[in-house]
Design a protein around this motif. Sequence first.
Motif, PDB file in Angstrom:
ATOM      1  N   ASP A   1      -7.869  -7.325   2.366  1.00 28.54           N
ATOM      2  CA  ASP A   1      -8.535  -6.576   1.317  1.00 28.54           C
ATOM      3  C   ASP A   1      -9.560  -5.666   1.974  1.00 28.54           C
TER       4      ASP A   1
ATOM      5  N   TYR B   1     -10.473  -7.731   6.637  1.00 29.43           N
ATOM      6  CA  TYR B   1     -10.915  -6.563   5.887  1.00 29.43           C
ATOM      7  C   TYR B   1     -10.658  -5.233   6.583  1.00 29.43           C
TER       8      TYR B   1
ATOM      9  N   GLY C   1      -7.934  -9.235  -2.870  1.00 31.87           N
ATOM     10  CA  GLY C   1      -9.215  -9.318  -3.561  1.00 31.87           C
ATOM     11  C   GLY C   1      -9.216  -8.939  -5.021  1.00 31.87           C
TER      12      GLY C   1
ATOM     13  N   SER D   1      -6.003 -12.418  -6.618  1.00 31.71           N
ATOM     14  CA  SER D   1      -6.706 -13.620  -6.172  1.00 31.71           C
ATOM     15  C   SER D   1      -6.290 -14.841  -7.000  1.00 31.71           C
TER      16      SER D   1
ATOM     17  N   VAL E   1      -8.588 -14.384   5.248  1.00 40.47           N
ATOM     18  CA  VAL E   1      -8.699 -12.999   4.774  1.00 40.47           C
ATOM     19  C   VAL E   1      -9.332 -12.132   5.854  1.00 40.47           C
TER      20      VAL E   1
ATOM     21  N   MET F   1     -13.903 -13.083  -2.697  1.00 38.12           N
ATOM     22  CA  MET F   1     -13.186 -13.281  -1.434  1.00 38.12           C
ATOM     23  C   MET F   1     -13.749 -14.469  -0.677  1.00 38.12           C
TER      24      MET F   1
END
Length: 169
Positions: free
Chosen positions: A35, A54, A13, A18, A52, A42
């Motif tokens: 991230d 988290y 992120g 990125s 992605v 994101m």
Amino acid sequence: MKHYPNIYFLGIGGIGMSALARYFLHEGCAVAGYDRTATPLMRALEAEGAVVHYDDDPELIPETMRSPEDTLVVLTPAIPSDHREWAWLRERGFRIEKRSQMLGYLSEGKLVMAVAGTHGKTTTSTLAAWLNHAAAGEGSAFLGGISRNFDSNLVLGEGRRLVVEADEY
């Protein structure tokens, strides 16, 4: 450097990370990463094809990215040394490169303008990228912010010119 079809980012992120993720998506690689925080940046990366998550959980690393033979890991220095995914990847022998090292590899054979300093790096980098684009009709850039002119932190263009923001890492 060996070509890897999969690129996994620890700290995907960040603005610099990125941009690298966008670059590898453009190059046709599968891109995934961890991230800590879901942000509009994101969500944009996910819309572009990155996977992605988290939570710091090795089980969330996609199955297709669990082999050190075909997955390169890119790490931001912001990831703490006790990060569980980082430990899992180290223990299994993945090649792990810092973001700055990746920029070095991508800079090979290029005419590089690296912008450093305390203030104004993003503005100066964006200006240099715009001049390359408008005046020379070529060049790429890894920017430290989302440029309004390019609507991105990554500029892709033909030619050997490359602008990078040389931050403290």
